[in-house]
Scaffold this active site. Structure first.
Site, PDB file in Angstrom:
ATOM      1  N   TYR A  50       7.450 -10.208   5.351  1.00  7.93           N
ATOM      2  CA  TYR A  50       7.245  -8.750   5.947  1.00  7.93           C
ATOM      3  C   TYR A  50       8.327  -8.368   7.173  1.00  7.93           C
ATOM      4  O   TYR A  50       7.959  -9.181   7.859  1.00  7.93           O
ATOM      5  CB  TYR A  50       6.086  -8.165   6.072  1.00  7.93           C
ATOM      6  CG  TYR A  50       5.083  -7.972   4.678  1.00  7.93           C
ATOM      7  CD1 TYR A  50       4.952  -6.853   3.930  1.00  7.93           C
ATOM      8  CD2 TYR A  50       4.448  -9.244   4.088  1.00  7.93           C
ATOM      9  CE1 TYR A  50       4.326  -7.030   2.850  1.00  7.93           C
ATOM     10  CE2 TYR A  50       3.847  -9.333   2.900  1.00  7.93           C
ATOM     11  CZ  TYR A  50       3.706  -8.105   2.299  1.00  7.93           C
ATOM     12  OH  TYR A  50       2.699  -7.960   1.132  1.00  7.93           O
ATOM     13  N   ASP A  96       0.929  -1.292   0.060  1.00  7.13           N
ATOM     14  CA  ASP A  96      -0.113  -0.129  -0.090  1.00  7.13           C
ATOM     15  C   ASP A  96       0.900   1.263   0.015  1.00  7.13           C
ATOM     16  O   ASP A  96       2.172   1.232   0.143  1.00  7.13           O
ATOM     17  CB  ASP A  96      -0.991   0.001   1.190  1.00  7.13           C
ATOM     18  CG  ASP A  96      -1.995  -1.143   1.167  1.00  7.13           C
ATOM     19  OD1 ASP A  96      -2.401  -1.416  -0.090  1.00  7.13           O
ATOM     20  OD2 ASP A  96      -2.223  -1.609   2.333  1.00  7.13           O
TER      21      ASP A  96
END
Length: 298
Positions: A124, A60
């Site tokens: 991540y 994002d």
């Protein structure tokens, strides 16, 4: 004569602050996605037809990538052999300037390889700087970590993170208004841990009581903002605002309307670190085949 069309798996990184995310956006928007810039750069290679990148992992706005991947088909004009992997990387990086986007490498893959569908896992890392407010954060760390005022109870965080491991219904860690509400909330978390880390050039300046932490999560796929919600919840545990037992209860209740929405970590501390594939799928072209193509350029 060999076909001039080739599929490449490209490894790339980016500083995500100035982009709407990695995915392409309409060119009429004031803020574009990383994919927009990749495709503009690739078109400058004068391919046959329009270039389309198929991104492995969505990130994002404000989220960075140490290494994201995508596959792309590039066909050159008749009589021209496919680009070698090295030339493709060099040419793309030249045309990407001055954007903070870089190709790390490229690999020729088979025509049926898909960067998103073939991924085995995604990792991540979320960086947290404990011991200062954001205005006190070293300037070099600007949009690269989440600054929190107080220290963290790492023992409590470790206890809570263990409850996230394995296969669960992660509805409590998704948005109740998510556009992807139709997707299954069942995910298998293979890694969830916290480890001490270091800041940029920290050995050159006095950091007082500033401590950097890396929150690492690995799974085949994640729900929208799941990593940021898990990080926010674990930080809340480390601050004493939540307990490890509450994390377990949230998982069991499976309620997306629970107050975990108040514990979403900001985007700027999140990095896509790596995407894992079956190594045999990355050997679509033998060294002998690659050499045949390379010889046409000499």
């Amino acid at each position: 004569m060999h076909s001039s069309k080739a599929r490449y798996l490209v490894f790339f990184q980016y500083y995500g602050t100035k982009y709407s995310g990695v995915m392409e956006t309409p060119i009429t928007q004031s803020v574009l996605g990383v994919q927009n810039y990749l495709e503009v750069a690739a078109q400058k290679l004068r391919p046959v037809g329009t270039i389309k990148f198929f991104i492995s992992s969505r990130t994002d706005s404000g989220v960075h990538a140490i290494c994201n991947l995508a596959h792309v088909d590039i066909e050159r004009a008749k009589g021209k052999p496919p680009f070698t992997e090295e030339i493709l990387v060099q040419a793309m990086n030249h045309h990407l300037q001055p954007e903070p986007i870089r190709l790390l490498k490229a690999i020729r893959v088979c025509d049926n390889f898909h960067a998103r569908h073939n991924a085995l896992s995604r990792t991540y890392v979320y960086r947290v700087a404990a011991g200062c407010s954001r205005p006190e954060l070293p300037v070099f760390e600007g949009n690269l970590c989440w600054a929190i005022q107080d220290g963290l109870n790492v023992t409590a965080i470790n206890e809570a993170s263990k409850m996230l491991l394995g296969t669960h219904n992660f509805s409590a860690f998704r948005s109740a208004n998510s556009e992807n509400a139709f997707k299954s909330p069942i995910k298998t978390l293979q890694q969830a841990d916290i480890n001490p880390s270091c800041g940029i050039l920290t050995h050159h300046w006095q950091s007082r009581n500033l401590q950097f932490w890396d929150f690492t999560f690995r799974a085949r796929s994640f729900l929208y903002k799941q990593v940021r919600r898990m990080t926010g919840a674990l930080v809340a545990v480390g601050q004493g605002r939540l307990t490890p037992q509450q994390i377990k209860e949230f998982l069991e209740n499976q309620d997306p309307n629970c107050f975990l929405g108040n514990f979403v970590a900001p985007p700027h501390g999140l990095f896509l670190k790596d995407v894992e594939y079956d190594g045999t799928e990355l050997n679509g072209f033998s060294a002998e085949e690659t050499q045949k193509y390379s010889s046409h350029l000499n």
